[in-house]
Design an enzyme around this catalytic site. Structure first.
Site, PDB file in Angstrom:
ATOM      1  CG  ASN A  87      26.429   3.331 -29.274  1.00  0.00           C
ATOM      2  OD1 ASN A  87      25.222   3.123 -29.225  1.00  0.00           O
ATOM      3  ND2 ASN A  87      27.108   3.767 -28.236  1.00  0.00           N
ATOM      4  CE  LYS A 130      24.084   9.729 -31.614  1.00  0.00           C
ATOM      5  NZ  LYS A 130      24.140   8.857 -30.452  1.00  0.00           N
ATOM      6  CG  ASP A 271      22.716   9.442 -23.997  1.00  0.00           C
ATOM      7  OD1 ASP A 271      22.736   8.385 -24.656  1.00  0.00           O
ATOM      8  OD2 ASP A 271      23.714  10.173 -23.875  1.00  0.00           O
TER       9      ASP A 271
HETATM   10  O1  DOR Z   1      28.268   8.447 -22.272  1.00  0.00           O
HETATM   11  C1  DOR Z   1      27.889   7.925 -23.306  1.00  0.00           C
HETATM   12  N1  DOR Z   1      27.533   6.632 -23.336  1.00  0.00           N
HETATM   13  N2  DOR Z   1      27.826   8.652 -24.416  1.00  0.00           N
HETATM   14  C2  DOR Z   1      27.586   8.097 -25.624  1.00  0.00           C
HETATM   15  O2  DOR Z   1      27.618   8.772 -26.610  1.00  0.00           O
HETATM   16  C3  DOR Z   1      27.334   6.653 -25.749  1.00  0.00           C
HETATM   17  C4  DOR Z   1      26.887   6.077 -24.472  1.00  0.00           C
HETATM   18  C5  DOR Z   1      26.977   4.566 -24.427  1.00  0.00           C
HETATM   19  O3  DOR Z   1      26.594   3.925 -25.428  1.00  0.00           O
HETATM   20  O4  DOR Z   1      27.386   4.022 -23.411  1.00  0.00           O
HETATM   21 ZN    ZN Z   2      23.607   8.293 -26.613  1.00  0.00          ZN
END
Ligand code: DOR
Ligand code: ZN
Length: 404
Positions: A87, A130, A271
């Site tokens: 992303n 993803k 994450d």
């Molecule tokens: O809290 C989040 N931040 N959830 C996600 O799915 C993406 C991530 C981000 O890229 O900052």
């Molecule tokens: Zn993520």
């Protein structure tokens, strides 16, 4: 060829062994060795950490993080391999975007794989695909009908957009953020993805025992993050706890922690999603996401020290399962695997301080938590970190899924 001697984690326990390494790979594990120069590694030796879920922001948002700083942070926390999410500012949905992302990565201290966002094109070099079932930071939403599926891990962001739309509200604190993306959105997303009968589904960042067990009952691989395991929406960190999926209430979090040894859990991933302090300050404008690559292994090892997670579960969730799921030659101290090792005194905890960590973002939601940090880190046989200092130039390589 070189050899290491120490107390290695092999087949579920620490064993006094000699490990022979050739060209960065473990050649053999022996009880005795003579006629070779041997390096002694002190402490307990684990396989290098594998973090299959990070957002290093390179290219496009390098004011938050870049691969150099993100991987530096990971290595300081005992993680030697990362898989980076697609992303980016320009989402990684096609070959051009994938190639320019790879070309933009100038240096990495950790070995790395790159995901593609599921789309109508297949990128064989990508470590996995993803799937976004709901919009999060970056706004990606997967078209499940028209995506081309590959025979590799499909990491699902399981929050269903329809449910998020239905629960929309003024977003001013962690409790209302939780209410705006409630647990039911996670359950509905898991139910939906099951209907597509895809192979190799891995559900990311599950926030409750209920959703974890539900995902496992449908045959999926399951992941949770240290923040959903250790933080909740009443801990008073405001916008610095804003993340998708949201932190849940205390009882839900405590139930997760009590079940961390459960067979239903496969992976603990960070994450790692850094945003600057300035961007995070005002709740309603704050982008969702928390840093965590450097604290993931240390926090879980500190839980082990407290007797809350077994060493077998810590190693399988932090190292072995993520490597297996991403089909990488990592995560085990055994012949044929990469010689990635971390060593530490498992009884020695340090207080975590945001301003002492190595991410560009300069903060952590785990301020003052205890962590067990590695003293030594080896990547493919090379010593890269010693007593908290990097001692080699960045040598991380791209793990091309086509060649694994
Ligand atoms: O809290 C989040 N931040 N959830 C996600 O799915 C993406 C991530 C981000 O890229 O900052
Ligand atoms: Zn993520």
């Amino acid at each position: 060829m070189e050899a290491f001697h120490g107390f290695f984690y092999i087949n579920g326990e620490f064993r006094d062994k000699y490990v022979v390494v050739e060209n960065g790979k473990i050649k053999e594990v022996r009880d005795e060795l003579s006629g070779m120069n041997v390096k002694n590694i002190p402490g307990y030796i684990l396989p290098g950490g594998v973090d299959m879920h990070v957002h290093f922001r390179d290219p496009g948002e390098t004011h938050k993080e870049d691969f150099g700083t993100g991987s530096l942070s990971a290595v300081h926390g005992g993680t030697t391999t990362v898989c980076d999410m697609p992303n980016n500012r320009t989402p990684i949905t096609d070959r051009d975007a994938f190639n320019s992302k790879l070309a933009s990565i100038r240096r990495s201290y950790a070995d790395f794989g790159l995901y593609q966002a599921a789309s109508e094109v297949s990128i064989p070099e990508a470590i996995g695909q993803k799937i976004f079932l709901g919009k999060s930071t970056g706004g990606l939403l997967t078209d499940l009908e028209n995506s081309e599926w590959q025979n590799k891990v499909k990491v699902v962001h399981a929050e269903l957009q329809e449910c998020i739309d239905r629960n929309k509200r003024e977003n001013e604190n962690l409790v209302s953020h939780d209410m705006s993306r409630p647990l039911e959105c996670e359950l509905e997303a898991i139910e939906l993805i099951f209907k597509y009968k895809l192979s190799d589904v891995h559900v990311a960042h599950l926030t409750s025992v209920r959703s974890l067990e539900f995902a496992k009952s449908l045959g999926f691989k399951t992941e949770l993050t240290p923040h959903h395991l250790l933080l909740n929406n009443s801990i008073g960190i405001g916008s610095f706890g804003k993340v998708n999926p949201p932190l849940r209430k205390k009882s839900v979090q405590e139930e997760m922690l009590a079940n961390v040894n459960s067979q239903a859990l496969d992976v603990i991933a960070s994450d790692h999603a850094p945003h600057t302090i300035q961007e995070k300050e005002v709740f309603k404008d704050s982008p969702s996401g928390l840093p965590g690559a450097e604290t993931r292994v240390p926090l879980v090892l500190a839980l082990h020290k407290k007797g809350l997670i077994s060493v077998q579960k810590a190693v399988s969730t932090l190292m072995q399962k993520p490597a297996e799921i991403c089909k990488m030659n990592k995560g085990y101290i055994a012949a044929g695997y990469d010689a990635d090792f971390i060593s530490m005194d498992l009884k020695n905890t340090t207080e975590i301080r945001g301003d002492e960590l190595h991410s560009k973002c300069g903060w952590t939601p785990f301020e003052k938590f205890e962590g067990v940090f590695p003293d030594l880190v080896y990547l493919r046989g090379e010593l890269i970190l010693q007593e908290g200092e990097i001692v080699a130039s960045p040598s991380g390589v791209f793990l091309n899924a086509k060649e694994q």
